[in-house]
Design a protein around this motif. Sequence first.
Motif, PDB file in Angstrom:
ATOM      1  N   ALA A 178     -28.271  37.934  -1.799  1.00 32.86           N
ATOM      2  CA  ALA A 178     -29.091  36.809  -2.246  1.00 32.86           C
ATOM      3  C   ALA A 178     -28.760  36.425  -3.677  1.00 32.86           C
ATOM      4  N   TYR A 179     -28.432  37.399  -4.494  1.00 34.69           N
ATOM      5  CA  TYR A 179     -28.121  37.123  -5.890  1.00 34.69           C
ATOM      6  C   TYR A 179     -26.769  36.442  -6.033  1.00 34.69           C
ATOM      7  N   ALA A 180     -25.878  36.655  -5.081  1.00 37.70           N
ATOM      8  CA  ALA A 180     -24.603  35.947  -5.078  1.00 37.70           C
ATOM      9  C   ALA A 180     -24.775  34.546  -4.511  1.00 37.70           C
ATOM     10  N   TYR A 181     -25.698  34.416  -3.542  1.00 38.24           N
ATOM     11  CA  TYR A 181     -25.919  33.112  -2.910  1.00 38.24           C
ATOM     12  C   TYR A 181     -26.517  32.106  -3.896  1.00 38.24           C
ATOM     13  N   LEU A 182     -27.467  32.533  -4.715  1.00 41.58           N
ATOM     14  CA  LEU A 182     -28.147  31.606  -5.606  1.00 41.58           C
ATOM     15  C   LEU A 182     -27.195  30.884  -6.559  1.00 41.58           C
ATOM     16  N   PRO A 183     -26.316  31.600  -7.289  1.00 40.54           N
ATOM     17  CA  PRO A 183     -25.372  30.877  -8.155  1.00 40.54           C
ATOM     18  C   PRO A 183     -24.472  29.922  -7.375  1.00 40.54           C
ATOM     19  N   ASP A 184     -24.016  30.356  -6.212  1.00 42.28           N
ATOM     20  CA  ASP A 184     -23.142  29.502  -5.408  1.00 42.28           C
ATOM     21  C   ASP A 184     -23.874  28.242  -4.947  1.00 42.28           C
ATOM     22  N   SER A 185     -25.140  28.402  -4.570  1.00 39.33           N
ATOM     23  CA  SER A 185     -25.905  27.243  -4.092  1.00 39.33           C
ATOM     24  C   SER A 185     -26.143  26.239  -5.210  1.00 39.33           C
ATOM     25  N   VAL A 186     -26.336  26.722  -6.431  1.00 37.73           N
ATOM     26  CA  VAL A 186     -26.517  25.818  -7.568  1.00 37.73           C
ATOM     27  C   VAL A 186     -25.209  25.094  -7.885  1.00 37.73           C
ATOM     28  N   ASP A 187     -24.096  25.827  -7.836  1.00 38.37           N
ATOM     29  CA  ASP A 187     -22.788  25.211  -8.093  1.00 38.37           C
ATOM     30  C   ASP A 187     -22.477  24.113  -7.076  1.00 38.37           C
ATOM     31  N   ARG A 188     -22.876  24.318  -5.823  1.00 35.80           N
ATOM     32  CA  ARG A 188     -22.556  23.359  -4.765  1.00 35.80           C
ATOM     33  C   ARG A 188     -23.455  22.128  -4.781  1.00 35.80           C
ATOM     34  N   PHE A 189     -24.634  22.260  -5.381  1.00 34.61           N
ATOM     35  CA  PHE A 189     -25.592  21.160  -5.342  1.00 34.61           C
ATOM     36  C   PHE A 189     -25.090  20.007  -6.209  1.00 34.61           C
TER      37      PHE A 189
END
Length: 218
Positions: free
Chosen positions: A167-178
């Motif tokens: 989950a901690y890896a997903y959050l940064p990636d999701s912000v970068d993709r937004f």
Amino acid sequence: MYDFLNRFLSLGLDHVWRKRLVDSMDIKAHESILDAACGTGALTRLILKRHPHIPFQLTGIDLSPKMLHIANASIQDKRVHFCLGDLEALPFEDDMFQHALVAFGVRNLENLALGIKELYRVLEPKGNLYILEFSVPPKGLWQTIFRFYFHHILPRIGKRVSRHPRAYAYLPDSVDRFPSPVVFAKFLKDSGFIVSDAISMSGGVCHLYHAVKSDRSL
């Protein structure tokens, strides 16, 4: 876990950002409010605290039964109703709400266009849409610090303190993709909304978007 991740990710500022959203709202008696992707009801609790006596109706909806259980257990107010449901397929009639809110939920949508279309559908003409979402700060030293924390410090801490380190890896990636704030504001406009504000907070780590559904009679 979701609330903890947002609190951890924002260094505790998510509460301040939610409060700013609530303080910016103009809620009148007997209006209907949708708290979409409501989670455990953090935003709903702030609205109730800010407006203890106004007789409105608030509906919170989320995909997670566990989060809704926490929301129901912690919020006892006749003005509030929680239900299980998907932001991309809202189980409500057209033009039903005067206000719709999403705090840190739109970047998780599988189909962003469909989610925004649904929010547009359930709002009445001239209804208000408020969205809080993480964003990448503008280029500069703060962005460098932000990215280093997001992509190096946060995942390492997550592995130590969480049973769900992914989950901690997903959050940064999701912000970068937004989409960037400028692109997302244009996306809202292209979806039929009039964007009143796109407010940068904490150096661009978060943005508060306020948009109004176009009046079909115009």
